[in-house]
Every structure is written in structure tokens, then in C-alpha cells.
Design an enzyme around this catalytic site. Structure first.
Site, PDB file in Angstrom:
ATOM      1  N   HIS A 167      30.561  28.525   1.940  1.00 48.46           N
ATOM      2  CA  HIS A 167      29.673  27.677   1.151  1.00 48.46           C
ATOM      3  C   HIS A 167      28.215  27.883   1.569  1.00 48.46           C
ATOM      4  O   HIS A 167      27.943  28.392   2.659  1.00 48.46           O
ATOM      5  CB  HIS A 167      29.996  26.191   1.400  1.00 48.46           C
ATOM      6  CG  HIS A 167      31.293  25.725   0.840  1.00 48.46           C
ATOM      7  ND1 HIS A 167      32.196  24.983   1.574  1.00 48.46           N
ATOM      8  CD2 HIS A 167      31.837  25.849  -0.400  1.00 48.46           C
ATOM      9  CE1 HIS A 167      33.246  24.682   0.816  1.00 48.46           C
ATOM     10  NE2 HIS A 167      33.052  25.197  -0.386  1.00 48.46           N
ATOM     11  N   CYS A 204      31.235  18.582   6.049  1.00 47.81           N
ATOM     12  CA  CYS A 204      32.411  18.607   5.149  1.00 47.81           C
ATOM     13  C   CYS A 204      33.252  17.335   5.242  1.00 47.81           C
ATOM     14  O   CYS A 204      33.983  17.013   4.311  1.00 47.81           O
ATOM     15  CB  CYS A 204      33.340  19.757   5.520  1.00 47.81           C
ATOM     16  SG  CYS A 204      32.581  21.361   5.523  1.00 47.81           S
TER      17      CYS A 204
HETATM   18  N1  GLY Z   1      39.430  24.946   4.234  1.00 43.19           N
HETATM   19  C1  GLY Z   1      38.339  24.544   3.445  1.00 43.19           C
HETATM   20  C2  GLY Z   1      38.309  25.245   2.160  1.00 43.19           C
HETATM   21  O1  GLY Z   1      38.628  26.419   2.129  1.00 43.19           O
HETATM   22  O2  GLY Z   1      37.998  24.728   1.135  1.00 43.19           O
END
Ligand code: GLY
Length: 282
Positions: free
Chosen positions: A170, A271
Site C-alpha cells: 500500500h 492498519c
Molecule cells: N495481509 C494484509 C493484506 O494483504 O491485505
């Protein structure tokens, strides 16, 4: 800083979610590796405890769902800014249902809910960097142009620019905000390139804090009554060089938070919570 920056980092509530047993074997990951479930759960308990007891936020804990191995990473399911909550359409099919519990809890907090229903759109909250003045949206394996357009429609008070994410999961895998106008960025070439693009696209001027490791550039900033600038940042154990950079911030209450297990499945500190500013309690 005045105007749109007023109140940046002010939060009263946090939404978090437990870690299911399926996390260890089934949570998505870019690199294969063994995850210790109990360690991950303990690590998450400490994170939640910091939000709840050290910082005094009202923490709403959603139960873990065994059918959703990645559900602890609540940030990807919603983007909340002001009174509006955009319920996302996560890029990974296996994560789409995570939004159901998120929609319910954010509705209960009386936020204005906008749902990303367009089936051509995808967006993970991990790709959304809100600076207090504008949004940057990473175009990654998880987030596409249509997702960014729907975010721009949902938050019309702010400019929205897109940034290609060429490395990592991300946008916030290698950057985040450490205060008003202060972007933390990793040292890698892709991270520095992404920052340059953000600076070129912006009408605002940002200071930057460069950390050695891209993974260490993800921290959680808050500005809380009676506490001032607060930063949850990676520990010296995990990122010795980068932690030294954070330790030089003299105006912040610095809280090192371990993330050694969740990082194995590409989870970072931002997150694991959705932060919200509601003046009245739910
Ligand atoms: N493990 C977080 C994701 O890949 O979205």
C-alpha cells in the site's frame, strides 16, 4: 496551522478488531513466512491497550471473524474524515466482507455513510494518506483509479491526488503522517519517488522525516487533549536505525509499539485501527 488543518489528529474513538485463528495460515501476505498466532494476538492486545488506557480513546472492539483472516486490518475497510465514513471496496476479494461489521459500527456512531458500490472500483484504506489538507491515494494492486474517484466524491472539501505504488502493498507501507505538515517517508528509491510525486502534485508544503526502513515509515499520529502530539511508532527492536529518527522528535509523546508478527502479513501500525473524532460518545 489554520484552516483545514485545525483539528488534525484530534480523535475520540478508535475501531479495532480481534485476530482470528485463521490469521496465522490464511492472512494474505506478499512473502511466505510463519506467523505465531499467540504472539500476534498479544502484540495486538498491547496496541489496543495503548489506545484505550494510555491514550484514553473510546475503543470499539469488533470480534474477530474466522472467515475473514485479515479482519484485524480494519483501516482497509473504511476511510473516515470529519463526519463522513467511506466504506471501501477492498481490492482483495477475500477481504470484501470485512466492510459489513465496519459499516454497522460506523453507522452506530452516526457518521454519514458513503458506500463504494461500483463493482469496477477497488480501494484499501492503507492506500489513503490524509494530510489534514488533502488526500493522496496510492494506485496499487489493491486500489484503482475508480476507487480514488469515488473517494474524491465522498470528501469534496479536499483535493485528491493519485500516486503510483510500485513497491510494497500500500501507499502507507512506506509513508504516513507524523504531525501537521510532517510526512514520514522510507529511504528506498520507490518511496522517495512517490514522495516527489506527492510534493509535485500538491499546493502545500510538507516537511519530511526520512527513516532508514520503508516499513518503519508507518506510524500513528494523534493530537489529544492534555497530551498534545502523540506518536505510536515502530520499536528499536524492530527497526533500530529508524527508531533513532523518531526518538529525535522532541515535541511528541513517543510510544514505541511492537509490530513484529503482524508485519509478516504486511500489516503496519495504521492498519489496525480506524480513528474517529466524535464529540459526543456513541
Ligand atoms: N495481509 C494484509 C493484506 O494483504 O491485505
Amino acid at each position: 496551522m489554520a484552516g483545514l488543518m485545525a483539528g488534525f489528529g484530534n480523535f475520540t474513538h478508535a475501531v479495532v478488531r480481534g485476530i482470528p485463528a485463521s490469521f496465522a495460515a490464511e492472512a494474505l501476505r506478499m512473502n511466505q513466512g510463519d506467523v505465531d498466532l499467540l504472539k500476534a494476538q498479544r502484540e495486538h492486545e498491547v496496541y489496543v491497550d495503548v489506545l484505550k488506557h494510555k491514550l484514553g480513546l473510546q475503543v470499539i472492539e469488533l470480534p474477530a471473524d474466522e472467515s475473514l483472516p485479515d479482519c484485524v486490518f480494519v483501516e482497509d475497510a473504511a476511510v473516515v474524515c470529519g463526519d463522513t465514513a467511506l466504506i471501501t471496496r477492498p481490492g482483495a476479494e477475500s477481504r470484501r466482507k470485512e466492510t459489513e461489521a465496519m459499516k454497522k459500527v460506523l453507522s452506530d456512531l452516526n457518521l454519514n455513510i458513503v458506500e463504494m458500490t461500483d463493482e469496477s472500483a477497488t480501494l484499501d484504506g492503507g492506500d489513503v494518506l490524509f494530510t489534514g489538507q488533502e488526500f493522496f491515494v496510492g494506485l496499487s494492486k489493491r486500489t484503482n483509479q475508480r476507487g480514488a474517484e469515488i473517494l474524491a466524491d465522498a470528501f469534496k472539501d479536499y483535493a485528491v491526488s493519485t500516486v503510483p505504488v510500485t513497491d510494497g502493498l500500500h501507499l502507507k507501507s512506506f509513508c504516513s503522517m507524523a504531525g501537521p505538515g510532517l510526512i514520514v517517508i522510507g529511504s528506498s528509491e520507490p518511496a522517495q519517488k512517490a514522495l516527489k510525486i506527492m510534493q509535485q502534485m500538491s499546493d502545500h508544503r510538507y516537511d519530511k522525516l526520512t527513516v532508514t526502513d520503508d516499513g518503519a515509515a508507518n506510524c500513528v499520529y494523534m493530537n489529544l487533549p492534555g497530551k498534545g502530539h502523540v506518536l505510536l511508532h515502530p520499536t528499536p527492536e524492530q527497526y533500530p536505525e529508524s527508531a533513532k529518527v523518531y526518538e529525535k522528535l522532541k515535541d511528541h509523546m513517543l510510544i514505541p509499539v511492537s509490530n513484529l508478527e503482524k508485519v509478516k502479513v504486511d500489516g503496519a501500525l495504521t492498519c489496525c485501527s480506524v480513528l474517529i473524532n466524535r464529540k459526543t460518545s456513541a
